[in-house]
Design an enzyme around this catalytic site. Structure first.
Site, PDB file in Angstrom:
ATOM      1  N   THR A   1     -23.790 -13.041 -19.684  1.00  0.00           N
ATOM      2  CA  THR A   1     -25.166 -12.691 -19.354  1.00  0.00           C
ATOM      3  C   THR A   1     -25.445 -12.916 -17.870  1.00  0.00           C
ATOM      4  OG1 THR A   1     -25.990 -14.923 -19.847  1.00  0.00           O
ATOM      5  CG2 THR A   1     -26.020 -13.315 -21.652  1.00  0.00           C
TER       6      THR A   1
ATOM      7  N   TYR B   1     -37.289 -16.032 -16.990  1.00  0.00           N
ATOM      8  CA  TYR B   1     -35.885 -15.726 -17.309  1.00  0.00           C
ATOM      9  C   TYR B   1     -35.859 -14.624 -18.360  1.00  0.00           C
ATOM     10  CZ  TYR B   1     -31.029 -16.736 -18.842  1.00  0.00           C
ATOM     11  OH  TYR B   1     -29.702 -16.654 -19.164  1.00  0.00           O
TER      12      TYR B   1
ATOM     13  N   HIS C   1     -24.237 -21.529 -29.792  1.00  0.00           N
ATOM     14  CA  HIS C   1     -24.363 -20.576 -28.688  1.00  0.00           C
ATOM     15  C   HIS C   1     -23.173 -20.521 -27.745  1.00  0.00           C
ATOM     16  CE1 HIS C   1     -26.325 -17.775 -26.192  1.00  0.00           C
ATOM     17  NE2 HIS C   1     -27.557 -18.215 -26.302  1.00  0.00           N
TER      18      HIS C   1
END
Length: 767
Positions: free
Chosen positions: A582, A569, A453
């Site tokens: 993000t 979230y 990630h």
């Protein structure tokens, strides 16, 4: 070794007649073709750099400006208003005519550069306008129509201190006493330390193109010392209902070839820019640079992301062995049939794994510090270093799995759950979790992807995955027997098995890392389901955003299960800005909680009241989403303020508490970005099931969802078995019921529906 002999260009022997050189024509040809390929790529990169450097102009426009200036000079007019004459005065001695031409060319070049700078400012001005996102659907203001903007910067904007936005976001989660305490903390922070920290952030925002991204990558991802498997990595699935071929090697052949076609387009900068759906607004593509040839390198304090310019091979794992498979031969990309041939060679290879090799990948699945120490101690020299370098420098990693996965058997729902867990963690040692991505090919032809990630966010890899699935099935295809199309050269050199010398101490560390990873994997509870009772088609008819509708359903489902609300979230991209990643949308709001309490309250509330509260809640959600997309969110700002406080060595009770709040409901939407590659209306079976991730909080849920076509929504739900309050399957049932109840609330009554049907003219059906 065979590969060593192939790498030698010549040999020599000393004879009585002198030195006898034995040149290898094949080896020299390979070296020549490899060099040519390398130089071609360098030339392409230089060409792209020039074109990008003068954008939005073009190199040919420079010649046009020069010719135009020279033409005006020959008409005895001076477009430079005396600047050309000034330039002539500072030129070295040469003929008058030569001085005139050189000075005109220099002036033309400066004028051309000024025009480029002006056009870039205008383009930034246009792309920095975001008010259109906040206007009601179908209504456009005069300002938007003429696209007037108020800023000249495309860098990520730094908002003011966001005390009130934060307090508003936590109000539904706190009682009056707790909220009053937090209000005092926020006020103290704003009046004292906050302004000092904000000043440092302003300084960084002036200097950096994005004041968040570098710190986000380092402190959120790379400095984490817990396993990245489950906790950070995520996965993507294959088609839900279709397997293009049941032959494992053939599926790998087409798919691997498609990945390299995408990389070629990426390197040549031939890919169409990603845009906000339905608009011409482009998104930043900075994250695409590290899709291929990238690995996360473990460190004792912090990891690093290492990227290489090029790699002409992949590394394949099968039954405990690692193989290097070159996908270029004589400077050309192998055909899908040739890659299938090479993959089949690996599948048929009977050689056993080396001592300690079979479960070596568990080091990447366990805690980061032991892996960093083991890498330094056992893989920093000799044959282990060469083999590890081979894995880390590969274009990407491939696993040939002996299991069968996908939606199959008598219990397709359970099989999807197993499929998700297999992609998320596998056996904990048969993936290389540090690689930018690992592609898994199963025995029955299904495939999937696991991604690290830190280097990029899911939409970036999803773009590659969509291209690969579409190219594999719709462009390359398979023959009648299920094999890749085309011919194969049987003289291709065999894939090379990597060699290892793993000492007993390292084997012990591998076992310890595997134990940690296995415990983590066993604790993950997963549920994947495809909701097909309705989709965005019916939701849009209710004049509601599909994403807002789903987020309200998730809030309702959580409230019904736990009897309370939680910090929620939702990931929102900020790629409208350079190097954007993000921002967080806090989906649990005062408005959403008011709606849910009204809907679930003991007293009877009129449907119209609930409908009104629902629309207010979804409109608030959409506002928060737009604010996040346009750089006006609160969480990345608070995160950066916290980082600055750590650098300064000062403690903030407010920031410490804010950053330690658990996200018990972590959600993310995975939209289809390249709809043109798929024909969902005519071939709805050719849809990916989307992807998912592990739970963020030990006592919470991770929910990923993918809206496909007009009538399908896929959900991926994760939590932990060790928490008695969470159950992925029960939460899935709650989500299904919440979706049904919300649609029922928004739909017209049965009476109104029947009246509508009676008023419609009846159409005679064809016999």
């Amino acid at each position: 070794m065979a590969e060593a002999h192939q790498a030698v260009a010549f040999q020599f022997t000393v004879t009585p007649d002198g030195i006898d050189l034995q040149l290898s024509h094949q080896a020299l040809t390979e070296i020549y073709l490899s060099g040519m390929r390398s130089w071609k790529k360098r030339i392409v990169r230089i060409k792209n750099s020039v074109i990008t450097g003068v954008y939005p102009a073009s190199p040919s426009s420079w010649l046009f400006v020069v010719i135009a200036i020279l033409a005006t000079m020959y008409t005895r007019s001076d477009p430079s208003m005396g600047l050309i004459a000034k330039i002539q005065e500072h030129l070295p001695s040469m003929s008058t005519q030569c001085q005139a031409v050189v000075s005109a060319v220099l002036f033309s070049t400066m004028l051309w550069l000024m025009l480029i700078f002006t056009m870039r400012l205008c383009l930034k001005q246009l792309l920095s306008y975001h008010r259109w996102m906040f206007e009601q659907h179908g209504k456009m203001s005069t300002t938007t129509k003429i696209w007037v903007v108020s800023t000249f910067s495309s860098v990520f904007p730094l908002p003011n201190l966001l005390k009130y936005q934060y307090l508003e976001s936590v109000r539904p989660l706190m009682d009056d006493k707790e909220y009053e305490r937090m209000t005092k903390l926020a006020a103290e922070f704003e009046s004292s330390l906050g302004n000092r920290l904000q000043w440092y952030l302003k300084l960084k925002a002036l200097w950096a193109s994005n004041y968040v991204s570098d710190w986000w990558e380092e402190y959120v991802y790379l400095r984490g010392r817990s396993p990245i498997m489950v906790n950070s990595n995520y996965y993507g699935m294959d088609f839900l209902y279709v397997t293009p071929t049941p032959i494992q090697a053939a599926r790998a052949g087409n798919s691997i070839h498609s990945f390299f076609l995408y990389r070629r387009k990426l390197n040549k900068e031939e890919l169409k820019p990603s845009r906000i759906p339905g608009t011409v607004i482009p998104l930043c593509a900075a994250q695409c640079e590290r899709i291929f040839n990238t690995t996360r390198i473990p460190g004792e304090e912090t990891d690093t992301v290492q990227h290489w310019q090029d790699s002409d091979y992949i590394v394949v794992y099968h039954r405990g062995r690692y193989f290097r498979l070159r996908v270029y031969q004589a400077g050309r990309l192998l055909s899908p049939r040739e890659i299938e041939f090479q993959i089949q060679r690996i599948l048929d290879d009977p050689s056993p794994p080396s001592k300690g090799e079979a479960k070596l990948g568990a080091l990447t699945a366990g805690d980061r510090v032991p892996w960093a120490k083991a890498r330094t101690k056992y893989f920093s020299s000799g044959i282990n270093k060469r083999s590890l370098d081979c894995i880390e420098k590969a274009a990407f990693f491939v696993t040939l799995d002996d299991e069968e996965q996908g939606m199959m058997g008598d219990d397709p729902a359970a099989s999807l759950d197993r499929y998700a867990k297999s992609l998320l963690h596998g056996k904990c040692y048969d993936r290389w979790f540090d690689k930018s991505f690992t592609v898994v090919y199963y025995k029955n032809g299904k495939n999937g992807i696991n991604a690290e990630h830190s280097w990029a966010d899911a939409p970036v890899l999803a773009h590659v995955w969509e291209y690969t699935l579409a190219t594999d099935s719709f462009q390359l295809g398979y023959n009648a027997e299920g094999h890749c199309k085309g011919d194969v050269d049987p003289s291709l050199p065999r894939p090379v098995k990597l060699s290892w010398e793993i000492p007993p101490e390292c084997e012990e560390q591998i076992a310890q890392s595997l134990a940690v990873a296995q415990a983590l994997a066993d604790d993950v509870d997963f549920h994947v389901f495809s909701f097909q009772e309705f989709g965005k088609g019916k939701v849009k008819k209710c004049r509601v955003s599909p994403d807002g509708f789903i987020q309200m359903a998730l809030q309702l489902a959580y409230f019904r299960e736990r009897g309370t609300f939680c910090l929620t979230y939702e990931a929102s991209m900020t790629r409208l800005f350079r190097e954007g990643r993000t921002e967080t949308v806090r989906s649990c709001t005062n408005e959403s909680s008011a709606f849910i309490r009204a809907l679930e309250g003991g007293e009877v509330r009129a449907a119209d009241v609930c409908k009104h509260l629902f629309r207010v809640a979804t409109e608030k959600h959409q506002l928060l989403y737009r604010l996040a997309m346009t750089g006006a969110g609160i969480d990345r700002h608070l995160f950066c303020l916290y980082v600055v406080s750590k650098y300064l060595g000062v403690e903030s009770p407010f920031l410490k508490e804010v950053l330690s709040e658990p996200w018990r409901l972590s959600t993310s939407q995975t939209p289809i970005q390249q709809v043109e590659l798929f024909d969902i209306d005519n071939h709805p079976e050719y849809v990916s099931c989307g992807g998912g991730f592990g739970p963020v909080a030990d006592d919470g849920y991770g929910v990923s969802y993918c809206v496909l076509g007009e009538n399908m929504i896929n959900f991926h739900i994760s939590c932990k078995h060790s928490c008695p309050d969470t159950d992925a399957h029960k939460f899935g049932d709650q989500i299904r019921q919440a979706l049904r109840d919300l649609l029922k609330l928004l739909s017209p009554s049965q009476t109104e529906a029947s009246k509508t049907e009676e008023s419609q003219p009846k159409v005679k059906k064809e016999q």
